[in-house]
Scaffold this motif. Structure first.
Motif, mmCIF file in Angstrom:
data_model
loop_
_atom_site.group_PDB
_atom_site.id
_atom_site.type_symbol
_atom_site.label_atom_id
_atom_site.label_comp_id
_atom_site.label_asym_id
_atom_site.label_seq_id
_atom_site.Cartn_x
_atom_site.Cartn_y
_atom_site.Cartn_z
ATOM 1 N N ILE A 1 0.802 -1.210 0.000
ATOM 2 C CA ILE A 1 0.000 0.000 0.000
ATOM 3 C C ILE A 1 0.840 1.267 0.000
ATOM 4 O O ILE A 1 0.329 2.345 -0.238
ATOM 5 C CB ILE A 1 -1.006 0.035 1.183
ATOM 6 C CG1 ILE A 1 -0.306 -0.115 2.530
ATOM 7 C CG2 ILE A 1 -2.054 -1.028 1.014
ATOM 8 C CD1 ILE A 1 -1.229 0.018 3.716
ATOM 9 N N ARG A 2 2.121 1.132 0.222
ATOM 10 C CA ARG A 2 2.988 2.311 0.238
ATOM 11 C C ARG A 2 4.415 1.846 0.015
ATOM 12 O O ARG A 2 4.807 0.801 0.497
ATOM 13 C CB ARG A 2 2.868 3.008 1.587
ATOM 14 C CG ARG A 2 3.569 4.308 1.602
ATOM 15 C CD ARG A 2 2.715 5.329 2.302
ATOM 16 N NE ARG A 2 3.441 6.569 2.249
ATOM 17 C CZ ARG A 2 2.879 7.698 1.930
ATOM 18 N NH1 ARG A 2 1.620 7.736 1.668
ATOM 19 N NH2 ARG A 2 3.582 8.791 1.901
ATOM 20 N N SER A 3 5.203 2.644 -0.675
ATOM 21 C CA SER A 3 6.581 2.235 -0.910
ATOM 22 C C SER A 3 7.540 3.362 -0.561
ATOM 23 O O SER A 3 7.143 4.510 -0.385
ATOM 24 C CB SER A 3 6.771 1.815 -2.368
ATOM 25 O OG SER A 3 6.531 2.916 -3.216
ATOM 26 N N ARG A 4 8.787 2.992 -0.457
ATOM 27 C CA ARG A 4 9.880 3.932 -0.240
ATOM 28 C C ARG A 4 9.688 4.808 0.991
ATOM 29 O O ARG A 4 9.656 6.028 0.898
ATOM 30 C CB ARG A 4 10.094 4.788 -1.479
ATOM 31 C CG ARG A 4 10.560 3.983 -2.655
ATOM 32 C CD ARG A 4 11.015 4.893 -3.782
ATOM 33 N NE ARG A 4 11.319 4.099 -4.942
ATOM 34 C CZ ARG A 4 10.644 4.142 -6.069
ATOM 35 N NH1 ARG A 4 9.640 4.970 -6.219
ATOM 36 N NH2 ARG A 4 10.981 3.371 -7.072
ATOM 37 N N ILE A 5 9.578 4.179 2.117
ATOM 38 C CA ILE A 5 9.491 4.923 3.369
ATOM 39 C C ILE A 5 10.776 4.668 4.139
ATOM 40 O O ILE A 5 11.146 3.524 4.379
ATOM 41 C CB ILE A 5 8.268 4.485 4.195
ATOM 42 C CG1 ILE A 5 7.003 4.837 3.439
ATOM 43 C CG2 ILE A 5 8.291 5.144 5.561
ATOM 44 C CD1 ILE A 5 5.748 4.310 4.053
ATOM 45 N N HIS A 6 11.430 5.724 4.496
ATOM 46 C CA HIS A 6 12.666 5.619 5.270
ATOM 47 C C HIS A 6 12.299 5.542 6.746
ATOM 48 O O HIS A 6 11.331 6.167 7.197
ATOM 49 C CB HIS A 6 13.551 6.838 4.987
ATOM 50 C CG HIS A 6 14.934 6.666 5.490
ATOM 51 N ND1 HIS A 6 15.310 7.077 6.740
ATOM 52 C CD2 HIS A 6 16.028 6.103 4.927
ATOM 53 C CE1 HIS A 6 16.591 6.787 6.929
ATOM 54 N NE2 HIS A 6 17.047 6.204 5.827
ATOM 55 N N HIS A 7 13.084 4.778 7.499
ATOM 56 C CA HIS A 7 12.759 4.601 8.927
ATOM 57 C C HIS A 7 12.709 5.935 9.666
ATOM 58 O O HIS A 7 11.925 6.101 10.593
ATOM 59 C CB HIS A 7 13.742 3.631 9.591
ATOM 60 C CG HIS A 7 15.120 4.168 9.741
ATOM 61 N ND1 HIS A 7 16.050 4.114 8.740
ATOM 62 C CD2 HIS A 7 15.720 4.787 10.790
ATOM 63 C CE1 HIS A 7 17.173 4.667 9.148
ATOM 64 N NE2 HIS A 7 17.008 5.088 10.381
ATOM 65 N N SER A 8 13.509 6.912 9.240
ATOM 66 C CA SER A 8 13.479 8.206 9.925
ATOM 67 C C SER A 8 12.125 8.889 9.768
ATOM 68 O O SER A 8 11.689 9.611 10.664
ATOM 69 C CB SER A 8 14.597 9.112 9.414
ATOM 70 O OG SER A 8 14.414 9.416 8.042
ATOM 71 N N GLN A 9 11.434 8.639 8.631
ATOM 72 C CA GLN A 9 10.098 9.205 8.435
ATOM 73 C C GLN A 9 9.133 8.708 9.508
ATOM 74 O O GLN A 9 8.319 9.472 10.020
ATOM 75 C CB GLN A 9 9.539 8.804 7.070
ATOM 76 C CG GLN A 9 10.104 9.545 5.892
ATOM 77 C CD GLN A 9 9.494 9.008 4.618
ATOM 78 O OE1 GLN A 9 9.964 8.010 4.093
ATOM 79 N NE2 GLN A 9 8.451 9.649 4.126
ATOM 80 N N ILE A 10 9.213 7.427 9.805
ATOM 81 C CA ILE A 10 8.290 6.845 10.780
ATOM 82 C C ILE A 10 8.547 7.418 12.163
ATOM 83 O O ILE A 10 7.619 7.830 12.860
ATOM 84 C CB ILE A 10 8.379 5.310 10.765
ATOM 85 C CG1 ILE A 10 7.775 4.804 9.460
ATOM 86 C CG2 ILE A 10 7.685 4.697 11.981
ATOM 87 C CD1 ILE A 10 7.712 3.332 9.298
ATOM 88 N N TYR A 11 9.815 7.493 12.561
ATOM 89 C CA TYR A 11 10.123 8.003 13.892
ATOM 90 C C TYR A 11 9.806 9.493 14.014
ATOM 91 O O TYR A 11 9.304 9.950 15.036
ATOM 92 C CB TYR A 11 11.576 7.693 14.259
ATOM 93 C CG TYR A 11 11.781 6.219 14.499
ATOM 94 C CD1 TYR A 11 11.264 5.608 15.644
ATOM 95 C CD2 TYR A 11 12.443 5.421 13.578
ATOM 96 C CE1 TYR A 11 11.417 4.253 15.867
ATOM 97 C CE2 TYR A 11 12.605 4.062 13.789
ATOM 98 C CZ TYR A 11 12.086 3.487 14.937
ATOM 99 O OH TYR A 11 12.231 2.143 15.156
ATOM 100 N N ARG A 12 10.057 10.256 12.948
ATOM 101 C CA ARG A 12 9.706 11.676 12.949
ATOM 102 C C ARG A 12 8.192 11.840 13.059
ATOM 103 O O ARG A 12 7.682 12.664 13.820
ATOM 104 C CB ARG A 12 10.221 12.312 11.657
ATOM 105 C CG ARG A 12 10.947 13.591 11.831
ATOM 106 C CD ARG A 12 11.487 14.256 10.583
ATOM 107 N NE ARG A 12 11.135 13.727 9.295
ATOM 108 C CZ ARG A 12 11.937 12.988 8.529
ATOM 109 N NH1 ARG A 12 13.141 12.673 8.937
ATOM 110 N NH2 ARG A 12 11.532 12.572 7.354
#
Length: 192
Positions: free
Chosen positions: A32-43
């Motif tokens: 359902i979603r691609s190219r997410i960097h782990h820093s995006q999630i924590y931010r």
């Protein structure tokens, strides 16, 4: 924005650490979603805490860094349900990640909202097919570059159209299947 709601929806199932959320996004979430960097999630989790959508407790880990385990707040629950139930505007390209994210979680949270979502997408795709399926697709060449192979170009574009038509037909078939699934009897719950 859909990522935020996707994380809220995952937290509606159970409390999770940032690492657990990241693992889900990298495995199941890749559909359902691609190219997410782990820093995006924590931010994003930090902002969601600041906005009162989630809170966390620290889970001490022996020999490893402590983990923050996040859970949905009442404000987060209300925001999630408002998103699930909000009007949906289809985009021109089918299989949109935002549609898939919303549908994936709307189905578990509010069956009627998921049905409205499917019906909106189906109506849009059917109208799109009616407008475009038999349109004039003739390519016009006027003083093309000498390298342009007009015959091959026409064949390639026709094959691309056939592939696209088959793909959107398959998408509509899947939407109809999902609609029938949602319209059937609820498993262990009444329809909202």
């Amino acid at each position: 924005m859909a990522l935020e709601y996707g994380l809220l929806a995952l937290l509606s199932f159970r409390p999770l650490s940032g690492y657990d959320l990241l693992k889900w996004v990298e495995t199941e979430g890749q559909f359902i979603r691609s190219r997410i960097h782990h820093s995006q999630i924590y931010r994003l989790l930090g902002r969601m805490v600041a906005d009162g959508l989630v809170d966390y407790r620290v889970d001490p880990r022996e020999g490893r860094p402590d983990a923050k385990v996040y859970r949905l707040t009442e404000v987060g629950r209300e925001a999630l349900l408002a998103w699930v139930r909000s009007p949906y505007e289809p985009v021109s390209r089918f299989q949109d990640p935002d549609f898939l994210t919303r549908f994936a979680f709307a189905a578990s949270l509010d069956r009627k909202a998921a049905l409205r979502l499917i019906d909106t997408e189906l109506a849009h795709r059917r109208a799109q097919i009616a407008r475009n399926r038999d349109r004039d697709r003739a390519l016009v060449f006027e003083d093309p570059l000498p390298e342009v192979d007009q015959g091959l170009t026409r064949r390639v574009f026709e094959e691309m159209h056939r592939y696209g038509a088959a793909s959107v037909d398959r998408w509509v078939e899947w939407l109809e299947h999902m609609r029938a699934l949602l319209a059937g009897p609820a498993e262990g719950k009444s329809v909202r």
